[in-house]
Design a protein around this motif. Structure first.
Motif, PDB file in Angstrom:
ATOM      1  N   THR A 161      36.539  37.577  44.118  1.00  0.00           N
ATOM      2  CA  THR A 161      35.976  37.085  42.859  1.00  0.00           C
ATOM      3  C   THR A 161      35.650  38.254  41.941  1.00  0.00           C
ATOM      4  OG1 THR A 161      35.018  35.146  43.924  1.00  0.00           O
ATOM      5  CG2 THR A 161      34.079  35.791  41.813  1.00  0.00           C
ATOM      6  N   SER A 162      34.948  39.234  42.483  1.00  0.00           N
ATOM      7  CA  SER A 162      34.545  40.392  41.693  1.00  0.00           C
ATOM      8  C   SER A 162      35.764  41.124  41.134  1.00  0.00           C
ATOM      9  CB  SER A 162      33.705  41.332  42.553  1.00  0.00           C
ATOM     10  OG  SER A 162      33.200  42.391  41.795  1.00  0.00           O
ATOM     11  N   LEU A 163      36.748  41.340  41.972  1.00  0.00           N
ATOM     12  CA  LEU A 163      37.960  42.025  41.519  1.00  0.00           C
ATOM     13  C   LEU A 163      38.724  41.200  40.483  1.00  0.00           C
ATOM     14  CD1 LEU A 163      39.250  43.464  44.920  1.00  0.00           C
ATOM     15  CD2 LEU A 163      38.154  44.717  43.052  1.00  0.00           C
ATOM     16  N   SER A 164      38.816  39.916  40.722  1.00  0.00           N
ATOM     17  CA  SER A 164      39.593  39.076  39.804  1.00  0.00           C
ATOM     18  C   SER A 164      38.919  38.961  38.438  1.00  0.00           C
ATOM     19  CB  SER A 164      39.858  37.693  40.404  1.00  0.00           C
ATOM     20  OG  SER A 164      38.668  36.951  40.490  1.00  0.00           O
ATOM     21  N   VAL A 165      37.596  39.044  38.383  1.00  0.00           N
ATOM     22  CA  VAL A 165      36.908  39.029  37.084  1.00  0.00           C
ATOM     23  C   VAL A 165      37.374  40.220  36.251  1.00  0.00           C
ATOM     24  CG1 VAL A 165      34.671  39.375  35.953  1.00  0.00           C
ATOM     25  CG2 VAL A 165      34.885  37.719  37.796  1.00  0.00           C
ATOM     26  N   GLY A 166      37.375  41.395  36.865  1.00  0.00           N
ATOM     27  CA  GLY A 166      37.815  42.599  36.151  1.00  0.00           C
ATOM     28  C   GLY A 166      39.271  42.542  35.759  1.00  0.00           C
ATOM     29  N   LEU A 167      40.115  42.099  36.687  1.00  0.00           N
ATOM     30  CA  LEU A 167      41.546  42.019  36.390  1.00  0.00           C
ATOM     31  C   LEU A 167      41.843  40.975  35.327  1.00  0.00           C
ATOM     32  CD1 LEU A 167      42.975  42.344  40.023  1.00  0.00           C
ATOM     33  CD2 LEU A 167      43.046  44.058  38.187  1.00  0.00           C
ATOM     34  N   THR A 168      41.168  39.841  35.405  1.00  0.00           N
ATOM     35  CA  THR A 168      41.381  38.777  34.420  1.00  0.00           C
ATOM     36  C   THR A 168      40.951  39.238  33.032  1.00  0.00           C
ATOM     37  OG1 THR A 168      41.076  37.057  36.084  1.00  0.00           O
ATOM     38  CG2 THR A 168      40.736  36.411  33.806  1.00  0.00           C
ATOM     39  N   ALA A 169      39.815  39.909  32.955  1.00  0.00           N
ATOM     40  CA  ALA A 169      39.315  40.373  31.654  1.00  0.00           C
ATOM     41  C   ALA A 169      40.249  41.411  31.046  1.00  0.00           C
ATOM     42  CB  ALA A 169      37.915  40.940  31.813  1.00  0.00           C
ATOM     43  N   SER A 170      40.854  42.246  31.888  1.00  0.00           N
ATOM     44  CA  SER A 170      41.713  43.289  31.347  1.00  0.00           C
ATOM     45  C   SER A 170      43.151  42.835  31.154  1.00  0.00           C
ATOM     46  CB  SER A 170      41.671  44.528  32.243  1.00  0.00           C
ATOM     47  OG  SER A 170      42.178  44.211  33.520  1.00  0.00           O
ATOM     48  N   ALA A 171      43.577  41.812  31.872  1.00  0.00           N
ATOM     49  CA  ALA A 171      44.974  41.383  31.788  1.00  0.00           C
ATOM     50  C   ALA A 171      45.147  40.122  30.961  1.00  0.00           C
ATOM     51  CB  ALA A 171      45.532  41.176  33.194  1.00  0.00           C
ATOM     52  N   ASP A 172      44.582  39.010  31.421  1.00  0.00           N
ATOM     53  CA  ASP A 172      44.813  37.735  30.744  1.00  0.00           C
ATOM     54  C   ASP A 172      43.593  36.832  30.964  1.00  0.00           C
ATOM     55  OD1 ASP A 172      45.747  35.400  29.639  1.00  0.00           O
ATOM     56  OD2 ASP A 172      47.454  35.166  30.999  1.00  0.00           O
ATOM     57  N   PRO A 173      42.742  36.679  29.942  1.00  0.00           N
ATOM     58  CA  PRO A 173      41.530  35.864  30.080  1.00  0.00           C
ATOM     59  C   PRO A 173      41.803  34.406  30.453  1.00  0.00           C
ATOM     60  CG  PRO A 173      41.412  37.210  28.100  1.00  0.00           C
ATOM     61  CD  PRO A 173      42.796  37.366  28.656  1.00  0.00           C
ATOM     62  N   SER A 174      43.003  33.930  30.216  1.00  0.00           N
ATOM     63  CA  SER A 174      43.290  32.534  30.571  1.00  0.00           C
ATOM     64  C   SER A 174      43.374  32.342  32.087  1.00  0.00           C
ATOM     65  CB  SER A 174      44.591  32.069  29.906  1.00  0.00           C
ATOM     66  OG  SER A 174      45.709  32.743  30.468  1.00  0.00           O
ATOM     67  N   LEU A 175      43.361  33.426  32.848  1.00  0.00           N
ATOM     68  CA  LEU A 175      43.398  33.334  34.315  1.00  0.00           C
ATOM     69  C   LEU A 175      41.991  33.303  34.930  1.00  0.00           C
ATOM     70  CD1 LEU A 175      46.308  35.828  35.092  1.00  0.00           C
ATOM     71  CD2 LEU A 175      46.382  33.328  35.114  1.00  0.00           C
ATOM     72  N   GLY A 176      40.993  33.021  34.107  1.00  0.00           N
ATOM     73  CA  GLY A 176      39.616  32.958  34.581  1.00  0.00           C
ATOM     74  C   GLY A 176      39.411  31.950  35.695  1.00  0.00           C
ATOM     75  N   TRP A 177      40.260  30.953  35.764  1.00  0.00           N
ATOM     76  CA  TRP A 177      40.140  29.939  36.816  1.00  0.00           C
ATOM     77  C   TRP A 177      40.310  30.558  38.207  1.00  0.00           C
ATOM     78  CZ3 TRP A 177      44.274  29.336  40.027  1.00  0.00           C
ATOM     79  CH2 TRP A 177      45.514  29.817  39.571  1.00  0.00           C
ATOM     80  N   VAL A 178      41.042  31.683  38.294  1.00  0.00           N
ATOM     81  CA  VAL A 178      41.216  32.352  39.597  1.00  0.00           C
ATOM     82  C   VAL A 178      39.852  32.840  40.097  1.00  0.00           C
ATOM     83  CG1 VAL A 178      42.278  34.308  40.791  1.00  0.00           C
ATOM     84  CG2 VAL A 178      43.601  33.008  39.111  1.00  0.00           C
ATOM     85  N   SER A 179      39.102  33.460  39.210  1.00  0.00           N
ATOM     86  CA  SER A 179      37.764  33.961  39.587  1.00  0.00           C
ATOM     87  C   SER A 179      36.851  32.822  39.998  1.00  0.00           C
ATOM     88  CB  SER A 179      37.138  34.726  38.418  1.00  0.00           C
ATOM     89  OG  SER A 179      37.949  35.806  38.051  1.00  0.00           O
ATOM     90  N   VAL A 180      36.890  31.751  39.217  1.00  0.00           N
ATOM     91  CA  VAL A 180      36.046  30.592  39.525  1.00  0.00           C
ATOM     92  C   VAL A 180      36.451  29.985  40.868  1.00  0.00           C
ATOM     93  CG1 VAL A 180      35.404  28.265  38.789  1.00  0.00           C
ATOM     94  CG2 VAL A 180      35.528  30.116  37.104  1.00  0.00           C
ATOM     95  N   GLY A 181      37.754  29.863  41.092  1.00  0.00           N
ATOM     96  CA  GLY A 181      38.231  29.303  42.359  1.00  0.00           C
ATOM     97  C   GLY A 181      37.808  30.144  43.556  1.00  0.00           C
ATOM     98  N   LEU A 182      37.947  31.478  43.437  1.00  0.00           N
ATOM     99  CA  LEU A 182      37.527  32.361  44.530  1.00  0.00           C
ATOM    100  C   LEU A 182      36.021  32.279  44.759  1.00  0.00           C
ATOM    101  CD1 LEU A 182      39.762  35.485  43.816  1.00  0.00           C
ATOM    102  CD2 LEU A 182      39.890  33.964  45.810  1.00  0.00           C
ATOM    103  N   ALA A 183      35.258  32.200  43.675  1.00  0.00           N
ATOM    104  CA  ALA A 183      33.802  32.080  43.808  1.00  0.00           C
ATOM    105  C   ALA A 183      33.425  30.779  44.513  1.00  0.00           C
ATOM    106  CB  ALA A 183      33.132  32.152  42.431  1.00  0.00           C
ATOM    107  N   LEU A 184      34.109  29.688  44.156  1.00  0.00           N
ATOM    108  CA  LEU A 184      33.835  28.405  44.822  1.00  0.00           C
ATOM    109  C   LEU A 184      34.190  28.459  46.303  1.00  0.00           C
ATOM    110  CD1 LEU A 184      35.013  25.883  42.079  1.00  0.00           C
ATOM    111  CD2 LEU A 184      32.665  26.309  42.853  1.00  0.00           C
ATOM    112  N   LEU A 185      35.319  29.086  46.623  1.00  0.00           N
ATOM    113  CA  LEU A 185      35.699  29.226  48.034  1.00  0.00           C
ATOM    114  C   LEU A 185      34.676  30.082  48.788  1.00  0.00           C
ATOM    115  CD1 LEU A 185      39.565  29.724  47.738  1.00  0.00           C
ATOM    116  CD2 LEU A 185      38.372  27.762  48.735  1.00  0.00           C
ATOM    117  N   GLY A 186      34.224  31.157  48.165  1.00  0.00           N
ATOM    118  CA  GLY A 186      33.211  32.008  48.802  1.00  0.00           C
ATOM    119  C   GLY A 186      31.909  31.265  49.030  1.00  0.00           C
ATOM    120  N   GLY A 187      31.479  30.511  48.022  1.00  0.00           N
ATOM    121  CA  GLY A 187      30.252  29.723  48.169  1.00  0.00           C
ATOM    122  C   GLY A 187      30.403  28.651  49.235  1.00  0.00           C
ATOM    123  N   ALA A 188      31.575  28.002  49.285  1.00  0.00           N
ATOM    124  CA  ALA A 188      31.816  26.963  50.290  1.00  0.00           C
ATOM    125  C   ALA A 188      31.811  27.563  51.700  1.00  0.00           C
ATOM    126  CB  ALA A 188      33.137  26.254  50.016  1.00  0.00           C
TER     127      ALA A 188
END
Length: 167
Positions: A100-127
């Motif tokens: 999640t942490s890595l994907s936030v940085g990568l999404t912000a620097s590459a393509d903000p429309s991929l924010g769902w990846v960070s959210v999905g990883l965070a949900l999986l981590g919380g679950a």
């Protein structure tokens, strides 16, 4: 180049999972300790079993002790499986949260429309953290039940040696 306030927001979003990573790490450490204690207890019971007399036990206290040891070994088997599964879920949670942490940085620097990846990883981590917590709760219930049964057995033995009825 992002503006400074935006950069701070991105860094803040990257750091936020660290709290859950820390919690998962602490739970993993305590769960590993619990697992080690279960293994140690199994070894103690194995030595105790080897010291028991062979053949059919004739004294009631020998029969009771053998039954208690057999029940405790069964409970320890349940506990070790729950602890192993809990550790697996905790390690998965840590992995998802680091992702999640890595994907936030990568999404912000590459393509903000991929924010769902960070959210999905965070949900999986919380679950995964939630699942591990539920399994640890189950393991605790098994441990307490076994401890109470052993305490009753010790109280019975003390009462028997004192020559008074068990209450």
């Amino acid at each position: 180049m992002p503006q400074l306030p935006v950069a701070f927001e991105i860094l803040g979003a990257m750091i936020t999972p660290a709290v859950l990573i820390s919690a998962s790490g602490t739970l993993a450490l305590s769960t590993s300790n619990r697992l080690a204690r279960v293994v140690d207890r199994v070894r103690v019971l194995a030595r105790e079993t080897e010291a028991m007399p062979d053949g059919l036990a004739t004294r009631p206290e020998d029969v009771e002790r053998r039954t208690l040891v057999a029940d405790e070994i069964a409970d320890l088997g349940v506990r070790i499986r729950l602890l192993w599964s809990s550790l697996s879920a905790l390690y998965a949670a840590i992995g998802f949260l680091v992702g999640t942490s890595l994907s936030v940085g990568l999404t912000a620097s590459a393509d903000p429309s991929l924010g769902w990846v960070s959210v999905g990883l965070a949900l999986l981590g919380g679950a995964a953290l939630f699942v591990a917590s539920v399994m640890l709760l189950q393991e605790t219930r098994v441990a307490v039940k076994a401890s109470l049964r052993e305490m009753d057995s010790v109280r019975e033995a003390v009462a028997r040696k004192a020559g008074r009825p068990f209450v």
